[in-house]
Design a protein around this motif. Structure first.
Motif, PDB file in Angstrom:
ATOM      1  N   PRO A 101       0.834  -1.210   0.000  1.00 30.99           N
ATOM      2  CA  PRO A 101       0.000   0.000   0.000  1.00 30.99           C
ATOM      3  C   PRO A 101       0.864   1.254   0.000  1.00 30.99           C
ATOM      4  CG  PRO A 101       0.004  -1.045   2.149  1.00 30.99           C
ATOM      5  CD  PRO A 101       0.683  -1.995   1.219  1.00 30.99           C
ATOM      6  N   PRO A 102       0.451   2.293  -0.698  1.00 29.10           N
ATOM      7  CA  PRO A 102       1.244   3.530  -0.736  1.00 29.10           C
ATOM      8  C   PRO A 102       1.286   4.187   0.631  1.00 29.10           C
ATOM      9  CG  PRO A 102      -0.914   3.878  -1.712  1.00 29.10           C
ATOM     10  CD  PRO A 102      -0.797   2.407  -1.451  1.00 29.10           C
ATOM     11  N   LYS A 103       2.388   4.888   0.909  1.00 34.64           N
ATOM     12  CA  LYS A 103       2.552   5.493   2.225  1.00 34.64           C
ATOM     13  C   LYS A 103       2.128   6.956   2.239  1.00 34.64           C
ATOM     14  CE  LYS A 103       6.326   2.391   3.543  1.00 34.64           C
ATOM     15  NZ  LYS A 103       7.726   2.269   3.976  1.00 34.64           N
ATOM     16  N   GLN A 104       2.268   7.647   1.139  1.00 33.05           N
ATOM     17  CA  GLN A 104       1.963   9.063   1.117  1.00 33.05           C
ATOM     18  C   GLN A 104       0.479   9.289   0.828  1.00 33.05           C
ATOM     19  OE1 GLN A 104       4.600  10.842  -1.696  1.00 33.05           O
ATOM     20  NE2 GLN A 104       6.438  10.486  -0.457  1.00 33.05           N
ATOM     21  N   ALA A 105      -0.062  10.352   1.416  1.00 30.80           N
ATOM     22  CA  ALA A 105      -1.491  10.645   1.250  1.00 30.80           C
ATOM     23  C   ALA A 105      -1.850  10.855  -0.215  1.00 30.80           C
ATOM     24  CB  ALA A 105      -1.855  11.886   2.070  1.00 30.80           C
ATOM     25  N   ARG A 106      -0.975  11.505  -0.966  1.00 30.48           N
ATOM     26  CA  ARG A 106      -1.263  11.759  -2.378  1.00 30.48           C
ATOM     27  C   ARG A 106      -1.348  10.453  -3.151  1.00 30.48           C
ATOM     28  NH1 ARG A 106       2.270  15.795  -6.275  1.00 30.48           N
ATOM     29  NH2 ARG A 106       1.003  15.544  -8.166  1.00 30.48           N
ATOM     30  N   SER A 107      -0.433   9.541  -2.861  1.00 29.32           N
ATOM     31  CA  SER A 107      -0.457   8.237  -3.528  1.00 29.32           C
ATOM     32  C   SER A 107      -1.694   7.446  -3.128  1.00 29.32           C
ATOM     33  CB  SER A 107       0.808   7.451  -3.173  1.00 29.32           C
ATOM     34  OG  SER A 107       1.951   8.066  -3.697  1.00 29.32           O
ATOM     35  N   ALA A 108      -2.071   7.527  -1.854  1.00 27.86           N
ATOM     36  CA  ALA A 108      -3.259   6.823  -1.380  1.00 27.86           C
ATOM     37  C   ALA A 108      -4.500   7.351  -2.079  1.00 27.86           C
ATOM     38  CB  ALA A 108      -3.394   6.978   0.133  1.00 27.86           C
TER      39      ALA A 108
END
Length: 205
Positions: free
Chosen positions: A16-23
């Protein structure tokens, strides 16, 4: 016969992506896929369709998901996240008030099916294996085990699997019913599941 996503797909899954933008971008891809399921069967979903619906390059999809099967499995799990929370909060296995908690769980399922019309199609498409290890199975098993401490663990496991089979049958039937017929089907299913659980939870230990 179209390939079906299975638990073996998890070996290829992206972390799962860690950064909010990636999420947020990952969530947008899932949203686009869910919108496509209103017009296409799960087996007909392609990365091209998803890219066009989501307005993203095909390469961006592979940044977050190993393949379409991984994406569909992730979408299915996202839809089920609320069911996990319902089991955590409502405690079906609480023998002091288990009927109310069961009603709350059925209320959640009705709401979830209304919010995600594609759930039934995904459930049939996704291969969940024998469901011995998924989070919903573990939660329900633990709840029932606490309420039935006098029974062998293997017996509680069988009760858990039977309850899940009843729910599974209900949800598969709902997918094939007109929307107007679903409330009555849910009510009959609630009665059936309650009658089965009453055999154990209403019986003095």
């Amino acid at each position: 016969m179209p390939s079906r996503p299975s638990r073996s797909t998890e070996a290829l899954r992206k972390p799962p992506p860690k950064q909010a933008r990636s999420a947020a971008k990952r969530a947008a891809i899932l949203d686009a896929t869910e919108s496509l399921l209103g017009e296409h069967a799960p087996a007909d979903i392609t990365t091209r369709l998803i890219a066009e619906a989501g307005g993203v390059p095909i390469g961006s999809i592979y940044r977050y998901f190993a393949n379409v099967d991984d994406l569909l499995l992730s979408l299915f799990e996202r839809m089920n996240a609320g069911t996990v929370e319902a089991l955590q909060d409502n405690k079906i296995g609480d023998e002091r008030d288990w009927r109310r908690h069961l009603d709350l769980t059925f209320d959640h399922l009705r709401t979830m099916h209304d919010a995600h019309p594609a759930y039934g199609a995904l459930m049939i498409h996704v291969d969940l294996g024998d469901r011995k290890e998924d989070e919903i199975t573990q939660l329900l098993g633990a709840l029932l085990h606490r309420s039935l401490p006098h029974l062998e663990t293997s017996h509680v496991r069988e009760i858990t699997q039977t309850v899940l089979a009843l729910f599974d049958g209900v949800e598969r039937r709902l997918y094939r019913l007109p929307t107007s017929d679903r409330p009555a089907a849910f009510e009959q299913a609630r009665i059936a599941v309650a009658a089965y659980l009453a055999h154990y939870l209403d019986t003095p230990s």
